[in-house]
Design an enzyme around this catalytic site. Sequence first.
Site, PDB file in Angstrom:
ATOM      1  N   HIS A  61      -5.091   7.660  -5.002  1.00 18.41           N
ATOM      2  CA  HIS A  61      -4.282   6.457  -4.746  1.00 18.41           C
ATOM      3  C   HIS A  61      -4.773   5.758  -3.484  1.00 18.41           C
ATOM      4  CE1 HIS A  61      -0.094   4.486  -4.899  1.00 18.41           C
ATOM      5  NE2 HIS A  61      -0.701   3.953  -3.848  1.00 18.41           N
ATOM      6  N   HIS A  63      -5.744   1.473  -1.947  1.00 18.16           N
ATOM      7  CA  HIS A  63      -5.734   0.017  -2.213  1.00 18.16           C
ATOM      8  C   HIS A  63      -7.023  -0.567  -1.641  1.00 18.16           C
ATOM      9  CE1 HIS A  63      -1.344  -0.295  -3.309  1.00 18.16           C
ATOM     10  NE2 HIS A  63      -1.398   0.913  -2.752  1.00 18.16           N
ATOM     11  N   GLN A 156       2.165  -6.340  -6.718  1.00 20.51           N
ATOM     12  CA  GLN A 156       2.731  -6.035  -5.390  1.00 20.51           C
ATOM     13  C   GLN A 156       4.058  -6.752  -5.121  1.00 20.51           C
ATOM     14  OE1 GLN A 156       1.246  -4.301  -2.031  1.00 20.51           O
ATOM     15  NE2 GLN A 156       3.454  -4.336  -2.288  1.00 20.51           N
ATOM     16  N   HIS A 214       4.157   2.563  -8.385  1.00 18.87           N
ATOM     17  CA  HIS A 214       4.734   2.778  -7.054  1.00 18.87           C
ATOM     18  C   HIS A 214       6.235   2.934  -7.273  1.00 18.87           C
ATOM     19  CE1 HIS A 214       0.905   1.359  -5.543  1.00 18.87           C
ATOM     20  NE2 HIS A 214       1.299   1.508  -4.293  1.00 18.87           N
ATOM     21  N   GLU A 217       9.376   3.970  -3.336  1.00 21.80           N
ATOM     22  CA  GLU A 217       8.740   4.091  -2.019  1.00 21.80           C
ATOM     23  C   GLU A 217       9.654   3.435  -0.990  1.00 21.80           C
ATOM     24  OE1 GLU A 217       4.987   2.128  -1.433  1.00 21.80           O
ATOM     25  OE2 GLU A 217       4.603   3.171   0.456  1.00 21.80           O
ATOM     26  N   ASP A 313      -4.053   6.196   0.287  1.00 18.49           N
ATOM     27  CA  ASP A 313      -3.249   4.983   0.135  1.00 18.49           C
ATOM     28  C   ASP A 313      -3.844   3.793   0.889  1.00 18.49           C
ATOM     29  OD1 ASP A 313      -1.227   3.368  -0.801  1.00 18.49           O
ATOM     30  OD2 ASP A 313       0.369   4.252   0.403  1.00 18.49           O
ATOM     31  N   TRP A 319      -0.516  -1.813   6.364  1.00 17.50           N
ATOM     32  CA  TRP A 319       0.461  -0.725   6.328  1.00 17.50           C
ATOM     33  C   TRP A 319       0.052   0.469   7.193  1.00 17.50           C
ATOM     34  CZ3 TRP A 319      -1.134  -3.562   2.061  1.00 17.50           C
ATOM     35  CH2 TRP A 319      -0.153  -4.381   1.486  1.00 17.50           C
TER      36      TRP A 319
HETATM   37 FE   FE2 Z   1       0.171   2.383  -2.596  1.00 13.70          FE
END
Ligand code: FE2
Length: 436
Positions: A61, A63, A156, A214, A217, A313, A319
């Site tokens: 996982h 991005h 997203q 997702h 979360e 991730d 993030w």
């Molecule tokens: Fe993610």
Amino acid sequence: MSESPFQLVLRQCLLPGGSTTVDIAIAGGDIVAIEEHLNQSGQQELPIQGRLTSPPLVESHVHLDSVLTVGQPRWNTSGTLFEGIDIWRDRKATLTYADVQARAMQALQLQAQQGVLWVRTHVDVSEPSLVALQALLDLRQSVRDWITLQVVAFPQDGIYGSPGNVNLLEEALKLGADAVGGIPHYEFTREDGVRSVETIFHLAQTYDRLIDIHCDEIDDDHSRFLEVVAACALRSGLGKRVTASHTTAFAGYNNAYAFKLMGLLERAQINFVANPLINITLQGRTDSYPKRRGITRVKELWQRGLNVSLGHDCIQDPWYSLGTGNMLTVAAMAIHGCHMTGQSEIDACYTMVTENGARTLNLGDQYGIAVGKPANLIVFDAKSPYDALRRTATVTHVISRGKLLVQTQPAQTSWLGLPSLDSSRMESSLIPVTEA
Ligand code: FE2
């Protein structure tokens, strides 16, 4: 003398869990022999000298569309998931095909040199041009001779957050995304969240794709979309083709509900991806004390025999400002954050970034070290998974599709300029260590 049929022979490899070394012969891109002492020489020989020789690491996982954008256009000052989404909304307005490909390629190289040869990336498909998706689908093709990329179409901003988003998600599948994603806890209402999960399953069945959502979360212990995902997986029979990523709210559920849910999860047989580096960083931000760790119930899922794998991730994005793509640091955070410090638990965390990741990605027979399988393997400057994790060991060799792709020298340290030490006293004070 005729030329050896073996293009490459690795001498004295120690496989995970093995107690004696083996020689591994490679020909035509496949593993063709694994023997204690292989008599025949290879066209190329690699002396492994008893170091850990493992199937490659699997990144379950990440991005890749947002990697290496930290600070663009600003840093995340609250440290929350939601400020990250706001920053990304501004950054993605400036995305170009070349920008996405260049950053993603840099990340793939970072990953590969650290032993990752399979990567599942989510890509945001809630912007109308789908430029990031197209860039990553094309990159998937151009890197396929050395690394395998799986692309998840990820809305997203939510499937129902904007009128065109469901069409963009479907268009992404038509263009060739490998899996359908979603973000039900971010939809406007609980009902929209449930509807989004149902839509994801419908699209996956229509286009014959994997699912990776997702899911929950958030620290909100009323966010309960995991049960919806599991119920849809059970009813559709898609089970092992379905992954619930993050599920951080699961850490905050009361135990009465969590135990009931666990029974459903056992029946549904879906995969889980925890992202310990990010979960422990983003979650708990609204707590005072005690602060939750924010990582899903990795230990309990593993104890129930469910498939849990781990992801990085984010690598330097809105993030998470840190990260190098190293999956050992991900597994190390799981060991710490999930109370997985027992011997078998540490080994399990290694499995979560190797074999379990392969199960999440539905790699089937192509993964692993055995005669007849494609020759993808990595060598650590370590004696065991435990040793590799403890020292964040260097991956010295990466062999992809039968060829040596990357070679790295471990760092070397020399002590200079200190007074001489009494070596006999030092040796007597050493505590013997038993390796796992
Ligand atoms: Fe993610």
